[in-house]
Design a protein around this motif. Sequence first.
Motif, PDB file in Angstrom:
ATOM      1  N   LEU A 162       0.940  -1.303   0.088  1.00  0.00           N
ATOM      2  CA  LEU A 162      -0.007   0.025  -0.016  1.00  0.00           C
ATOM      3  C   LEU A 162       0.870   1.272  -0.201  1.00  0.00           C
ATOM      4  CD1 LEU A 162      -3.027  -1.206   2.543  1.00  0.00           C
ATOM      5  CD2 LEU A 162      -3.035  -0.934   0.241  1.00  0.00           C
ATOM      6  N   LEU A 163       1.851   1.332   0.632  1.00  0.00           N
ATOM      7  CA  LEU A 163       2.975   2.397   0.744  1.00  0.00           C
ATOM      8  C   LEU A 163       3.573   2.759  -0.703  1.00  0.00           C
ATOM      9  CD1 LEU A 163       4.493   2.052   4.339  1.00  0.00           C
ATOM     10  CD2 LEU A 163       3.072   3.918   3.426  1.00  0.00           C
ATOM     11  N   GLU A 164       4.016   1.564  -1.294  1.00  0.00           N
ATOM     12  CA  GLU A 164       4.602   1.693  -2.499  1.00  0.00           C
ATOM     13  C   GLU A 164       3.623   2.236  -3.463  1.00  0.00           C
ATOM     14  OE1 GLU A 164       7.524   0.816  -5.410  1.00  0.00           O
ATOM     15  OE2 GLU A 164       7.529   1.219  -3.372  1.00  0.00           O
ATOM     16  N   VAL A 165       2.189   1.861  -3.505  1.00  0.00           N
ATOM     17  CA  VAL A 165       1.246   2.468  -4.344  1.00  0.00           C
ATOM     18  C   VAL A 165       1.432   4.006  -4.097  1.00  0.00           C
ATOM     19  CG1 VAL A 165      -1.079   2.627  -4.971  1.00  0.00           C
ATOM     20  CG2 VAL A 165      -0.110   0.408  -4.486  1.00  0.00           C
ATOM     21  N   LEU A 191      -4.361   2.720   6.018  1.00  0.00           N
ATOM     22  CA  LEU A 191      -4.031   2.550   4.732  1.00  0.00           C
ATOM     23  C   LEU A 191      -4.650   2.160   3.527  1.00  0.00           C
ATOM     24  CD1 LEU A 191      -0.180   1.711   5.200  1.00  0.00           C
ATOM     25  CD2 LEU A 191      -0.939   3.889   4.270  1.00  0.00           C
ATOM     26  N   ILE A 192      -5.536   1.076   3.671  1.00  0.00           N
ATOM     27  CA  ILE A 192      -6.394   0.855   3.108  1.00  0.00           C
ATOM     28  C   ILE A 192      -7.383   1.752   2.507  1.00  0.00           C
ATOM     29  CG2 ILE A 192      -8.407  -0.984   2.485  1.00  0.00           C
ATOM     30  CD1 ILE A 192      -6.840  -2.987   3.929  1.00  0.00           C
ATOM     31  N   GLY A 193      -8.019   2.358   3.423  1.00  0.00           N
ATOM     32  CA  GLY A 193      -8.994   3.691   2.904  1.00  0.00           C
ATOM     33  C   GLY A 193      -8.143   4.604   2.397  1.00  0.00           C
ATOM     34  N   SER A 194      -7.079   4.974   3.064  1.00  0.00           N
ATOM     35  CA  SER A 194      -6.527   6.102   1.999  1.00  0.00           C
ATOM     36  C   SER A 194      -5.837   5.918   0.568  1.00  0.00           C
ATOM     37  CB  SER A 194      -4.841   6.460   2.701  1.00  0.00           C
ATOM     38  OG  SER A 194      -5.293   6.876   4.070  1.00  0.00           O
ATOM     39  N   LEU A 227      -5.932  -6.652  -1.602  1.00  0.00           N
ATOM     40  CA  LEU A 227      -6.301  -6.040  -3.010  1.00  0.00           C
ATOM     41  C   LEU A 227      -7.721  -6.434  -3.521  1.00  0.00           C
ATOM     42  CD1 LEU A 227      -3.359  -7.646  -4.746  1.00  0.00           C
ATOM     43  CD2 LEU A 227      -3.498  -5.334  -4.188  1.00  0.00           C
ATOM     44  N   THR A 228      -8.469  -7.258  -2.856  1.00  0.00           N
ATOM     45  CA  THR A 228      -9.872  -7.627  -3.188  1.00  0.00           C
ATOM     46  C   THR A 228     -10.622  -6.427  -2.553  1.00  0.00           C
ATOM     47  OG1 THR A 228      -9.623  -9.744  -3.187  1.00  0.00           O
ATOM     48  CG2 THR A 228     -11.814  -8.974  -2.709  1.00  0.00           C
ATOM     49  N   GLN A 229     -10.348  -6.114  -1.500  1.00  0.00           N
ATOM     50  CA  GLN A 229     -11.017  -5.015  -0.672  1.00  0.00           C
ATOM     51  C   GLN A 229     -10.518  -3.540  -1.312  1.00  0.00           C
ATOM     52  OE1 GLN A 229     -10.164  -4.883   3.561  1.00  0.00           O
ATOM     53  NE2 GLN A 229     -11.069  -2.687   3.932  1.00  0.00           N
TER      54      GLN A 229
END
Length: 416
Positions: A162-165, A191-194, A227-229
């Motif tokens: 997520l940080l790499e994205v 992070l998933i939300g961000s 990734l699904t989320q």
Amino acid sequence: MTNLSDIINVLPCMKSGDSLIAALEVLPGYNPEIRNTDTSVRLMALSDLYRVYIPSQMSLEIYSKLYLALLRSMQKKGTKLAVQQQNQNYRAIIQQEYSGIMGGSDSFTIIGTSGIGKSSAISRAINLITENRVIEADNPYTHVIPCIIVQCPFDSSVKGLLLEVLRKVDEVLDSKYYQNALRARATTDMLIGSVSQVALNHIGMLVVDEIQNVANSKNGKSLIGALTQLINNSGISICMVGTPESSRFFESAIQLARRSVGLQYTTMSNDKYFQDFCKVMFQYQYVQKRTEITDGIIAWLYEHSAGITSVVVALIHDAQEIAILNGKEILNLKSLNEAYEQRLSLLHGYIQPSISLGKQTSKIKKKTPISTVMATDNKISDDCLSIADLVAKAKNENMDIVQLLKSNIPVVEVAV
């Protein structure tokens, strides 16, 4: 003025047929006079071999798959559902309440043997699809990156991915999402939300390379779940690229198998494409003595590459490099065999030259008998002499042992 809902009109038209092949193809310029220049100049120019790209059927399929996936993703930008999802993502960051409104299952895989050109095909396709590195919309004002490519962390860390994205988005848009996430010491849930919010606003499609890392990590299923989320909360398409090792992981559970529907490739056969590929690569000669490729050389290249194009390129490149450095200045079976023995020794366990009956296409690498007697016992049957008796008879009567064996027992001659 470009409305966000009309952003798909900014994408270049989808190509097909000969126009697509011509657009994907990369053939660096070559001047035969370079063979008469200094050694250093020729050795530097030799690296042009790695720039050659000849599209195959795999290249065409990957281009179509990526184009349509990006198109589906871009169609969701600026819609009413996208605005509702933005609000939900904001609540997810602040209140940790997750709700995927856009939903969908826009994920697919591209799985193939290492070295057959998956990454090159994806890179060429994306360069062709995303003529504009960033698409700018005025209503509402935003920037959209058509495609982001990241690598799956070696330990399948969800937070690391997520940080790499975020870091990749910052590189293109000159934003500070990555720095803000580090400063806030964001948890994985935050992070998933961000990242979902950033993907919804600024990313068209996400490509995750080296996805086979999930197969040997305890965090593998967690990363696929993240990734699904991300798909459900952002509506973007996600392409996962890996080797056949990842297939066993995705087949282990139905919820994983649903996410792995896509394209699968193995090593190529010795067909017209492989032969044409070898002929084109052989045209880029930087040794002083030019040679022409023969059917025997093509057969040798296939035997010693197992149909993997990257190995063919390495063989032709290293054979010329060795020939230039040792002063022989010729690209032939001898120099190719030297490259195979000296430079590709670590691959010998994975690339085993196939056994060919009759015609021998390569030089004999060591002194071993070229005849293999196929027998399960010292005697083939009660009516037949033993092998020891046949050998003694050949010595006493000065006969050819191979012909004598052939007349009594099944014998197969092979090239080694």
